[in-house]
Design an enzyme around this catalytic site. Structure first.
Site, short mmCIF file in Angstrom:
data_model
loop_
_atom_site.label_atom_id
_atom_site.label_comp_id
_atom_site.label_asym_id
_atom_site.label_seq_id
_atom_site.Cartn_x
_atom_site.Cartn_y
_atom_site.Cartn_z
N GLY A 183 53.35 61.35 29.11
CA GLY A 183 54.18 62.40 29.65
C GLY A 183 55.56 62.47 29.03
N MET A 184 56.03 61.35 28.42
CA MET A 184 57.39 61.31 27.90
C MET A 184 57.46 61.24 26.37
SD MET A 184 58.92 61.48 30.79
CE MET A 184 60.64 61.20 30.37
N GLY A 185 56.33 60.96 25.69
CA GLY A 185 56.36 60.88 24.24
C GLY A 185 55.18 60.11 23.68
N ASP B 111 57.33 54.88 38.48
CA ASP B 111 56.03 55.29 37.91
C ASP B 111 55.09 54.10 37.81
OD1 ASP B 111 54.24 57.17 36.99
OD2 ASP B 111 54.93 57.09 34.90
#
Length: 359
Positions: A77-79, A193
């Site tokens: 989701g972030m990279g 998370d």
């Protein structure tokens, strides 16, 4: 039309291509969603496609003359996370391996700095946290983080292979994660998370069961000591962050309000999934296991953060439940051995009694 033009080169192996292809599937799925507000913009799609092409072109090309990427490990989701070799380390093949995290081009630079701060602060206090070894910035790519590569499997992979885990094994894993989370909470860091994908299981002969459980991905962590930053919060009011199924109710509404109690909820949801084989369907927990553990899980996943125990209390209760189960198991084993021995003696005595008198 941007996606076909930006596909990875065909000379990549299946292992190298899979994360990129999987991400393309997810991106196309977002484009084809029925609800228009949830579709990405054309600019977003084109930017991501170009970024994917850059990721694939980095394979084999040394970063700043030191780190040579071998393949894409994952796209989240972030990279992206790349497996690379540190060419300055020649003494040990395993030691030379690193994982390089490259955030998406639209990623918030303040959040990237916050993740680095969170990992460095946490890693100084715990061996159960992923370790940062370097960081830098690449032209046209942006900032990157270099972490120690962990050889092993994620908790998610183990759960997929085995289904439900043995309760004792699950308790031990979550107990160790609670220790790591206690450490970061004392540093004013909230992970936000916690889920099986963010736990790596690695071999460690120094541990009682030969395994260590490393907490990964601080990409959406909140560091209390650095927020707000220059008058602006990195996590906006009303922003939703986390993973469905593990996210606490208050975090689902507004991630900027999430505290350590959000991690307690996520850890409880993960433990429930480990022992039951499925995520909890709140408010009822449909698992016919240990009543003591079920009561703890219910408290950890209470709708109200104020009613949840803190992570220290969670650790203590998990430890009590696990050690009690271990003791009862050992007592049961001793009783079984004694019982078998008694039956054997009875059989021997019976045979001697029934044996014919030689005199």
């Amino acid at each position: 039309e941007a996606i076909p033009q930006q596909l990875p080169p065909s000379d990549l192996s299946d292992v190298e291509r899979e994360p990129l292809v999987q991400y393309l599937r997810e991106l196309i799925g977002e484009m084809l969603t029925i609800n228009p507000p949830f579709r990405p913009s054309v600019q977003h799609v084109a930017t991501r496609a170009q970024w994917l092409a850059k990721m694939s072109s980095m394979i084999g090309s040394p970063i700043e003359g030191r780190y040579r990427p071998e393949r894409v490990l994952s796209l989240g989701g972030m990279g992206a996370v790349l497996l690379a070799v540190d060419e300055r380390v020649s003494t040990n093949e395993v030691a030379a391996k690193v994982a390089i995290k490259v955030p998406y081009p639209e990623s918030d630079k303040a959040r990237i700095g916050q993740e680095i701060t969170a990992i460095i602060h946490a890693g100084q206090k715990s061996n159960d946290i992923v370790e940062i070894v370097d960081r830098g910035t690449l032209p046209e790519i942006g900032p990157y983080i270099v972490m120690r590569f962990l050889e092993g499997e994620t908790l998610k992979t183990r759960m997929q292979k085995r289904g439900m885990l043995d309760v004792q094994e699950a308790l031990l894993i979550v107990e160790r994660l609670a220790v790591a989370l206690c450490t970061i909470h004392r540093q004013g860091i909230f992970h936000r998370d916690v889920k099986p994908e963010n736990v790596m299981i690695v071999a460690d002969p120094a541990m009682p069961n030969g395994e260590r459980y490393k907490l990964l991905d601080f990409g959406i962590a909140r560091v209390a000591s650095v927020e707000p930053t220059r008058g602006k919060r990195v996590t906006s009011v009303g922003m939703r962050m986390g993973t469905h199924g593990y996210i606490a109710p208050e975090q689902n509404i507004d991630a900027s309000t999430a505290t350590s109690k959000a991690d307690v909820f996520s850890l409880g949801a993960m433990l429930y999934e480990m022992v039951s084989g499925h995520l909890p369907a709140l408010p009822r927990l449909r698992w016919h296991g240990s009543p003591a553990l079920l009561r703890l899980l219910a408290r950890m996943m209470d709708d109200s953060p104020e009613n949840r125990p803190d992570m220290n209390a969670v650790y203590e209760r998990l430890h009590q439940i696990r050690t009690r189960r271990t003791l009862l198991k050992r007592i049961g084993l001793v009783i079984a051995i004694v019982g078998v021995g008694a039956v054997a003696l009875l059989i021997i005595a019976t045979r001697e009694t029934n044996a014919p008198d030689s005199t």
